[in-house]
Design a protein around this motif. Structure first.
Motif, PDB file in Angstrom:
ATOM      1  N   GLU A  48     -12.217  -2.261  14.196  1.00 39.34           N
ATOM      2  CA  GLU A  48     -12.588  -3.619  13.787  1.00 39.34           C
ATOM      3  C   GLU A  48     -12.344  -3.824  12.295  1.00 39.34           C
ATOM      4  O   GLU A  48     -11.861  -4.870  11.871  1.00 39.34           O
ATOM      5  CB  GLU A  48     -14.058  -3.889  14.113  1.00 39.34           C
ATOM      6  N   ALA A  49     -12.661  -2.826  11.496  1.00 36.87           N
ATOM      7  CA  ALA A  49     -12.539  -2.934  10.039  1.00 36.87           C
ATOM      8  C   ALA A  49     -11.093  -3.030   9.574  1.00 36.87           C
ATOM      9  O   ALA A  49     -10.820  -3.640   8.539  1.00 36.87           O
ATOM     10  CB  ALA A  49     -13.222  -1.742   9.358  1.00 36.87           C
ATOM     11  N   VAL A  50     -10.169  -2.443  10.334  1.00 35.50           N
ATOM     12  CA  VAL A  50      -8.770  -2.438   9.899  1.00 35.50           C
ATOM     13  C   VAL A  50      -7.891  -3.412  10.686  1.00 35.50           C
ATOM     14  O   VAL A  50      -6.681  -3.439  10.491  1.00 35.50           O
ATOM     15  CB  VAL A  50      -8.155  -1.016   9.943  1.00 35.50           C
ATOM     16  N   GLY A  51      -8.498  -4.196  11.569  1.00 39.08           N
ATOM     17  CA  GLY A  51      -7.727  -5.210  12.294  1.00 39.08           C
ATOM     18  C   GLY A  51      -7.338  -4.829  13.708  1.00 39.08           C
ATOM     19  O   GLY A  51      -6.422  -5.417  14.278  1.00 39.08           O
ATOM     20  N   GLY A  52      -7.989  -3.827  14.266  1.00 40.37           N
ATOM     21  CA  GLY A  52      -7.752  -3.462  15.658  1.00 40.37           C
ATOM     22  C   GLY A  52      -7.173  -2.065  15.812  1.00 40.37           C
ATOM     23  O   GLY A  52      -6.747  -1.430  14.845  1.00 40.37           O
ATOM     24  N   PHE A  53      -7.163  -1.615  17.047  1.00 36.62           N
ATOM     25  CA  PHE A  53      -6.640  -0.282  17.334  1.00 36.62           C
ATOM     26  C   PHE A  53      -5.158  -0.175  17.022  1.00 36.62           C
ATOM     27  O   PHE A  53      -4.668   0.891  16.687  1.00 36.62           O
ATOM     28  CB  PHE A  53      -6.921   0.114  18.787  1.00 36.62           C
ATOM     29  N   ASP A  54      -4.431  -1.290  17.110  1.00 36.81           N
ATOM     30  CA  ASP A  54      -3.003  -1.252  16.772  1.00 36.81           C
ATOM     31  C   ASP A  54      -2.784  -0.845  15.320  1.00 36.81           C
ATOM     32  O   ASP A  54      -1.769  -0.223  14.991  1.00 36.81           O
ATOM     33  CB  ASP A  54      -2.347  -2.608  17.030  1.00 36.81           C
ATOM     34  N   VAL A  96     -10.286   6.842   4.983  1.00 35.02           N
ATOM     35  CA  VAL A  96     -11.332   7.003   3.971  1.00 35.02           C
ATOM     36  C   VAL A  96     -12.411   5.956   4.204  1.00 35.02           C
ATOM     37  O   VAL A  96     -12.118   4.759   4.307  1.00 35.02           O
ATOM     38  CB  VAL A  96     -10.755   6.852   2.545  1.00 35.02           C
ATOM     39  N   VAL A  97     -13.647   6.436   4.317  1.00 37.11           N
ATOM     40  CA  VAL A  97     -14.799   5.542   4.380  1.00 37.11           C
ATOM     41  C   VAL A  97     -15.410   5.560   2.987  1.00 37.11           C
ATOM     42  O   VAL A  97     -15.919   6.586   2.526  1.00 37.11           O
ATOM     43  CB  VAL A  97     -15.827   5.989   5.434  1.00 37.11           C
ATOM     44  N   ASP A 102     -16.494   0.254   3.346  1.00 40.00           N
ATOM     45  CA  ASP A 102     -15.138  -0.222   3.596  1.00 40.00           C
ATOM     46  C   ASP A 102     -14.256   0.941   4.037  1.00 40.00           C
ATOM     47  O   ASP A 102     -14.513   2.094   3.689  1.00 40.00           O
ATOM     48  CB  ASP A 102     -14.534  -0.866   2.342  1.00 40.00           C
ATOM     49  N   ILE A 103     -13.196   0.599   4.771  1.00 46.93           N
ATOM     50  CA  ILE A 103     -12.274   1.586   5.322  1.00 46.93           C
ATOM     51  C   ILE A 103     -10.910   1.422   4.664  1.00 46.93           C
ATOM     52  O   ILE A 103     -10.431   0.305   4.463  1.00 46.93           O
ATOM     53  CB  ILE A 103     -12.098   1.376   6.846  1.00 46.93           C
ATOM     54  N   SER A 104     -10.281   2.550   4.372  1.00 42.74           N
ATOM     55  CA  SER A 104      -8.917   2.557   3.853  1.00 42.74           C
ATOM     56  C   SER A 104      -8.104   3.555   4.667  1.00 42.74           C
ATOM     57  O   SER A 104      -8.599   4.626   5.021  1.00 42.74           O
ATOM     58  CB  SER A 104      -8.916   2.958   2.379  1.00 42.74           C
ATOM     59  N   LEU A 111      -2.692   3.557  -4.391  1.00 34.67           N
ATOM     60  CA  LEU A 111      -3.812   3.144  -3.533  1.00 34.67           C
ATOM     61  C   LEU A 111      -5.097   3.834  -3.961  1.00 34.67           C
ATOM     62  O   LEU A 111      -6.131   3.180  -4.157  1.00 34.67           O
ATOM     63  CB  LEU A 111      -3.508   3.468  -2.062  1.00 34.67           C
ATOM     64  N   PHE A 112      -5.065   5.138  -4.150  1.00 35.92           N
ATOM     65  CA  PHE A 112      -6.274   5.862  -4.524  1.00 35.92           C
ATOM     66  C   PHE A 112      -6.731   5.484  -5.928  1.00 35.92           C
ATOM     67  O   PHE A 112      -7.925   5.392  -6.175  1.00 35.92           O
ATOM     68  CB  PHE A 112      -6.071   7.365  -4.374  1.00 35.92           C
ATOM     69  N   ALA A 113      -5.813   5.248  -6.842  1.00 39.76           N
ATOM     70  CA  ALA A 113      -6.195   4.808  -8.194  1.00 39.76           C
ATOM     71  C   ALA A 113      -6.932   3.472  -8.114  1.00 39.76           C
ATOM     72  O   ALA A 113      -7.935   3.272  -8.800  1.00 39.76           O
ATOM     73  CB  ALA A 113      -4.957   4.695  -9.085  1.00 39.76           C
ATOM     74  N   ARG A 114      -6.454   2.583  -7.257  1.00 41.77           N
ATOM     75  CA  ARG A 114      -7.111   1.285  -7.090  1.00 41.77           C
ATOM     76  C   ARG A 114      -8.476   1.458  -6.422  1.00 41.77           C
ATOM     77  O   ARG A 114      -9.480   0.872  -6.842  1.00 41.77           O
ATOM     78  CB  ARG A 114      -6.218   0.347  -6.281  1.00 41.77           C
ATOM     79  N   LEU A 115      -8.548   2.276  -5.369  1.00 41.19           N
ATOM     80  CA  LEU A 115      -9.802   2.468  -4.642  1.00 41.19           C
ATOM     81  C   LEU A 115     -10.872   3.124  -5.498  1.00 41.19           C
ATOM     82  O   LEU A 115     -12.059   2.776  -5.398  1.00 41.19           O
ATOM     83  CB  LEU A 115      -9.577   3.355  -3.404  1.00 41.19           C
ATOM     84  N   PHE A 116     -10.489   4.075  -6.320  1.00 45.14           N
ATOM     85  CA  PHE A 116     -11.451   4.882  -7.051  1.00 45.14           C
ATOM     86  C   PHE A 116     -11.486   4.584  -8.536  1.00 45.14           C
ATOM     87  O   PHE A 116     -12.129   5.296  -9.311  1.00 45.14           O
ATOM     88  CB  PHE A 116     -11.191   6.374  -6.785  1.00 45.14           C
ATOM     89  N   GLY A 117     -10.776   3.540  -8.965  1.00 44.49           N
ATOM     90  CA  GLY A 117     -10.847   3.089 -10.343  1.00 44.49           C
ATOM     91  C   GLY A 117     -10.377   4.118 -11.357  1.00 44.49           C
ATOM     92  O   GLY A 117     -10.925   4.186 -12.454  1.00 44.49           O
ATOM     93  N   LYS A 118      -9.389   4.894 -10.987  1.00 50.88           N
ATOM     94  CA  LYS A 118      -8.883   5.934 -11.882  1.00 50.88           C
ATOM     95  C   LYS A 118      -7.514   5.546 -12.384  1.00 50.88           C
ATOM     96  O   LYS A 118      -6.652   5.099 -11.625  1.00 50.88           O
ATOM     97  CB  LYS A 118      -8.769   7.280 -11.148  1.00 50.88           C
ATOM     98  N   ALA A 119      -7.304   5.744 -13.673  1.00 48.82           N
ATOM     99  CA  ALA A 119      -5.977   5.494 -14.253  1.00 48.82           C
ATOM    100  C   ALA A 119      -5.020   6.592 -13.809  1.00 48.82           C
ATOM    101  O   ALA A 119      -5.430   7.729 -13.610  1.00 48.82           O
ATOM    102  CB  ALA A 119      -6.061   5.456 -15.765  1.00 48.82           C
ATOM    103  N   LYS A 120      -3.772   6.219 -13.686  1.00 50.35           N
ATOM    104  CA  LYS A 120      -2.761   7.210 -13.295  1.00 50.35           C
ATOM    105  C   LYS A 120      -2.554   8.206 -14.405  1.00 50.35           C
ATOM    106  O   LYS A 120      -2.656   7.960 -15.540  1.00 50.35           O
ATOM    107  CB  LYS A 120      -1.444   6.532 -12.995  1.00 50.35           C
TER     108      LYS A 120
END
Length: 120
Positions: A48-54, A96-97, A102-104, A111-120
């Motif tokens: 449900e969180a990611v838009g369905g099983f597809d 990732v929960v 939220d689910i990723s 993506l991980f830099a954005r999710l976890f607020g870390k600079a590259k």
């Protein structure tokens, strides 16, 4: 809620994601869903969180391609969850929960830099 990373221990993408998290000091718990099968209700919530099983299922992997054609068309959430419990490698990895629930899906540095607020 702590960050949970679901995947397969030997999956190269999961290994990269875990190394990224370790390198950036992100506290998380890894769950290999072959070893600890995910309950049906949790699979439904993820879908449900990611838009369905597809969206939740990786249709480009060998596990999907090796399924019998009749298994590739589940008609209900119950059939999807049974299929995933039988073949956990079908779930896109890593899943990732986040602390807020939220689910990723997937891994990239950006993506991980954005999710976890870390600079590259």
């Amino acid at each position: 809620m702590a960050i949970e990373v679901y995947g397969l221990d030997k999956c190269s993408t999961c290994v990269k994601a875990r190394k990224w998290l370790d390198r950036h000091g992100v506290d998380y718990r890894f769950v290999d869903y072959r070893e600890q099968r995910v309950p049906a209700e949790k699979l439904k919530r993820w879908a449900e969180a990611v838009g369905g099983f597809d969206q939740l299922v990786n249709r480009s992997g060998m596990t999907w391609r090796n399924l019998a054609p009749a298994r590739k068309a589940p008609g209900s959430d119950a059939e999807w969850t049974l299929l995933i419990r039988e073949y956990p490698a079908l779930v896109r990895r890593p899943l990732v929960v986040l602390a807020d629930g939220d689910i990723s899906l997937g891994f990239s540095d950006a993506l991980f830099a954005r999710l976890f607020g870390k600079a590259k």
